[in-house]
Design an enzyme around this catalytic site. Structure first.
Site, PDB file in Angstrom:
ATOM      1  N   SER A 143       0.867  -1.192   0.000  1.00 17.56           N
ATOM      2  CA  SER A 143       0.000   0.000   0.000  1.00 17.56           C
ATOM      3  C   SER A 143       0.895   1.230   0.000  1.00 17.56           C
ATOM      4  CB  SER A 143      -0.841  -0.015   1.282  1.00 17.56           C
ATOM      5  OG  SER A 143      -1.426   1.248   1.513  1.00 17.56           O
ATOM      6  N   TYR A 156      -1.422  -0.627  10.555  1.00 17.87           N
ATOM      7  CA  TYR A 156      -1.502  -0.927   9.108  1.00 17.87           C
ATOM      8  C   TYR A 156      -0.261  -0.388   8.384  1.00 17.87           C
ATOM      9  CZ  TYR A 156      -3.601  -1.251   4.436  1.00 17.87           C
ATOM     10  OH  TYR A 156      -3.861  -1.556   3.122  1.00 17.87           O
ATOM     11  N   LYS A 160       2.662  -2.570   6.400  1.00 20.89           N
ATOM     12  CA  LYS A 160       2.948  -2.438   4.963  1.00 20.89           C
ATOM     13  C   LYS A 160       4.407  -2.024   4.731  1.00 20.89           C
ATOM     14  CE  LYS A 160      -1.085  -3.684   3.421  1.00 20.89           C
ATOM     15  NZ  LYS A 160      -1.255  -4.969   2.726  1.00 20.89           N
TER      16      LYS A 160
HETATM   17  P1  NAP Z   1     -10.938  -6.740   1.424  1.00 23.01           P
HETATM   18  O1  NAP Z   1     -11.939  -6.256   0.463  1.00 23.01           O
HETATM   19  O2  NAP Z   1     -11.194  -6.580   2.878  1.00 23.01           O
HETATM   20  O3  NAP Z   1     -10.559  -8.275   1.100  1.00 23.01           O
HETATM   21  C1  NAP Z   1      -9.544  -8.893   1.823  1.00 23.01           C
HETATM   22  C2  NAP Z   1      -9.577 -10.379   1.609  1.00 23.01           C
HETATM   23  O4  NAP Z   1      -8.534 -10.953   2.419  1.00 23.01           O
HETATM   24  C3  NAP Z   1     -10.894 -10.993   2.060  1.00 23.01           C
HETATM   25  O5  NAP Z   1     -11.259 -12.043   1.211  1.00 23.01           O
HETATM   26  C4  NAP Z   1     -10.548 -11.506   3.456  1.00 23.01           C
HETATM   27  O6  NAP Z   1     -11.340 -12.599   3.878  1.00 23.01           O
HETATM   28  C5  NAP Z   1      -9.112 -11.948   3.265  1.00 23.01           C
HETATM   29  N1  NAP Z   1      -8.463 -12.020   4.571  1.00 23.01           N
HETATM   30  C6  NAP Z   1      -8.321 -11.031   5.481  1.00 23.01           C
HETATM   31  N2  NAP Z   1      -7.769 -11.495   6.591  1.00 23.01           N
HETATM   32  C7  NAP Z   1      -7.544 -12.817   6.393  1.00 23.01           C
HETATM   33  C8  NAP Z   1      -7.002 -13.846   7.180  1.00 23.01           C
HETATM   34  N3  NAP Z   1      -6.585 -13.629   8.439  1.00 23.01           N
HETATM   35  N4  NAP Z   1      -6.912 -15.078   6.655  1.00 23.01           N
HETATM   36  C9  NAP Z   1      -7.346 -15.340   5.414  1.00 23.01           C
HETATM   37  N5  NAP Z   1      -7.884 -14.398   4.607  1.00 23.01           N
HETATM   38  C10 NAP Z   1      -7.988 -13.149   5.101  1.00 23.01           C
HETATM   39  O7  NAP Z   1      -9.550  -6.007   1.173  1.00 23.01           O
HETATM   40  P2  NAP Z   1      -8.941  -5.364  -0.165  1.00 23.01           P
HETATM   41  O8  NAP Z   1      -9.259  -3.913  -0.144  1.00 23.01           O
HETATM   42  O9  NAP Z   1      -9.264  -6.160  -1.358  1.00 23.01           O
HETATM   43  O10 NAP Z   1      -7.394  -5.506   0.209  1.00 23.01           O
HETATM   44  C11 NAP Z   1      -6.556  -6.491  -0.359  1.00 23.01           C
HETATM   45  C12 NAP Z   1      -5.117  -6.079  -0.102  1.00 23.01           C
HETATM   46  O11 NAP Z   1      -4.891  -4.809  -0.701  1.00 23.01           O
HETATM   47  C13 NAP Z   1      -4.789  -5.922   1.382  1.00 23.01           C
HETATM   48  O12 NAP Z   1      -3.502  -6.399   1.646  1.00 23.01           O
HETATM   49  C14 NAP Z   1      -4.857  -4.422   1.585  1.00 23.01           C
HETATM   50  O13 NAP Z   1      -4.056  -4.007   2.660  1.00 23.01           O
HETATM   51  C15 NAP Z   1      -4.331  -3.935   0.250  1.00 23.01           C
HETATM   52  N6  NAP Z   1      -4.728  -2.557  -0.078  1.00 23.01           N
HETATM   53  C16 NAP Z   1      -6.038  -2.195  -0.118  1.00 23.01           C
HETATM   54  C17 NAP Z   1      -6.364  -0.872  -0.409  1.00 23.01           C
HETATM   55  C18 NAP Z   1      -7.782  -0.405  -0.448  1.00 23.01           C
HETATM   56  O14 NAP Z   1      -8.008   0.814  -0.440  1.00 23.01           O
HETATM   57  N7  NAP Z   1      -8.772  -1.283  -0.565  1.00 23.01           N
HETATM   58  C19 NAP Z   1      -5.348   0.067  -0.666  1.00 23.01           C
HETATM   59  C20 NAP Z   1      -4.025  -0.345  -0.622  1.00 23.01           C
HETATM   60  C21 NAP Z   1      -3.714  -1.661  -0.327  1.00 23.01           C
HETATM   61  P3  NAP Z   1     -12.564 -12.361   4.915  1.00 23.01           P
HETATM   62  O15 NAP Z   1     -13.366 -11.237   4.380  1.00 23.01           O
HETATM   63  O16 NAP Z   1     -13.257 -13.675   4.867  1.00 23.01           O
HETATM   64  O17 NAP Z   1     -11.921 -12.058   6.217  1.00 23.01           O
END
Ligand code: NAP
Length: 251
Positions: A143, A156, A160
């Site tokens: 991120s 967080y 990262k």
């Molecule tokens: P999301 O919509 O919350 O999806 C995250 C996924 O990871 C979900 O399927 C969740 O499963 C799974 N997960 C979380 N904790 C877990 C665990 N302990 N064991 C197994 N699976 C787990 O998040 P996202 O926005 O797509 O984010 C994906 C990645 O991108 C993350 O690393 C996040 O930090 C990064 N990111 C996101 C953003 C943003 O703005 N969205 C920006 C920069 C970076 P459950 O729902 O079943 O828990």
């Protein structure tokens, strides 16, 4: 570019087994769909079994339901997922707390899921890649928070920054085995996680004002950057943190 010059990517990952963590929702799910569309055999690892079943129905992937915060369970799931040619360490959580109220349990859980699980799953996959001698590629989903101090995001941001550092060391140590390791570093991406952190209109507007392209990222746009770093077109790119941020970090 005219459509006659368009690159046909439908077989880009044919014959490749790609393990994607956190494939149940958001960026992980979009990445699973994109890579399956480009011929990959996806192995989806995530927490909610219902999400995995839905994805399996859609793309016919292999699935493993596991809590990656548990290092022993994460290792066992990664072993069960072998052989793996390409890995996307995408699963992540954001528990929002002011620094002064941040509790040890929230900090430890965030580091465990966002950084330690990438290490554990990365070790298992890299060992397999080395044994098979065919190289490989790993993308860690980090991120812009690795470089910016966002209020309420202490755990967080720390996780990262750790993931970016891990990415560099993995790249340096695994390069001699033909394994490339890079990260993608998105700004706010329109997923369930972003809704939690940036859903309030005033917060969203403040964030948007810092993005020169003046919009948030679509999950599919992060998936495309991940596919690029996994694919052959990036064969000399190793150890980078690739911002997918509309210019946020350039300001
Ligand atoms: P999301 O919509 O919350 O999806 C995250 C996924 O990871 C979900 O399927 C969740 O499963 C799974 N997960 C979380 N904790 C877990 C665990 N302990 N064991 C197994 N699976 C787990 O998040 P996202 O926005 O797509 O984010 C994906 C990645 O991108 C993350 O690393 C996040 O930090 C990064 N990111 C996101 C953003 C943003 O703005 N969205 C920006 C920069 C970076 P459950 O729902 O079943 O828990």
């Amino acid at each position: 570019m005219s459509s006659t010059n368009a690159v046909d990517r439908s077989n880009e990952f044919t014959g490749k087994r790609v393990l994607i963590t956190g494939a149940g929702k958001g960026i992980g799910r979009s990445t699973a769909l994109l890579l399956a569309e480009r011929g990959a055999q996806v192995i989806a690892l995530s927490r909610s079994a219902a999400d995995l079943r839905a994805l399996e129905r859609e793309i016919g992937c292999e699935t493993h339901a596991v809590d990656l915060g548990d290092a022993t369970a994460a290792r066992a799931a990664a072993v069960a997922a072998q052989p793996v040619d390409l890995l996307v360490n995408n699963a992540g959580i954001a528990r929002l707390q002011a620094f002064l109220d941040l509790d040890v349990e929230a900090f430890d859980e965030t580091i465990a899921v966002n950084a330690r699980a990438a290490m554990v799953v990365g070790q298992v996959c890299a060992r397999g890649m080395i044994e098979r001698g065919a190289g490989g590629a790993i993308v860690n989903v980090s991120s812009i928070s690795a470089q910016i101090g966002f209020p309420l995001h202490a755990a967080y941001c720390a996780s990262k920054a750790a993931l970016d550092a891990l990415t560099r060391v993995m790249a340096v140590e695994l390069g001699e085995h033909g394994i490339r390791v890079n990260s993608v570093n998105p700004t706010v991406t329109l997923t369930p996680m972003a809704e939690k952190a940036w859903g309030e209109p005033a917060k969203a507007a403040q964030m948007l004002s810092r993005i020169p392209l003046n919009r948030f990222v679509q999950p599919g746009e992060v998936a495309q950057a991940i596919a690029y770093l996994l694919g052959d077109e990036s064969r000399m790119i190793n150890g980078v943190s690739l911002a997918v941020d509309g210019g946020f970090l350039a300001r």
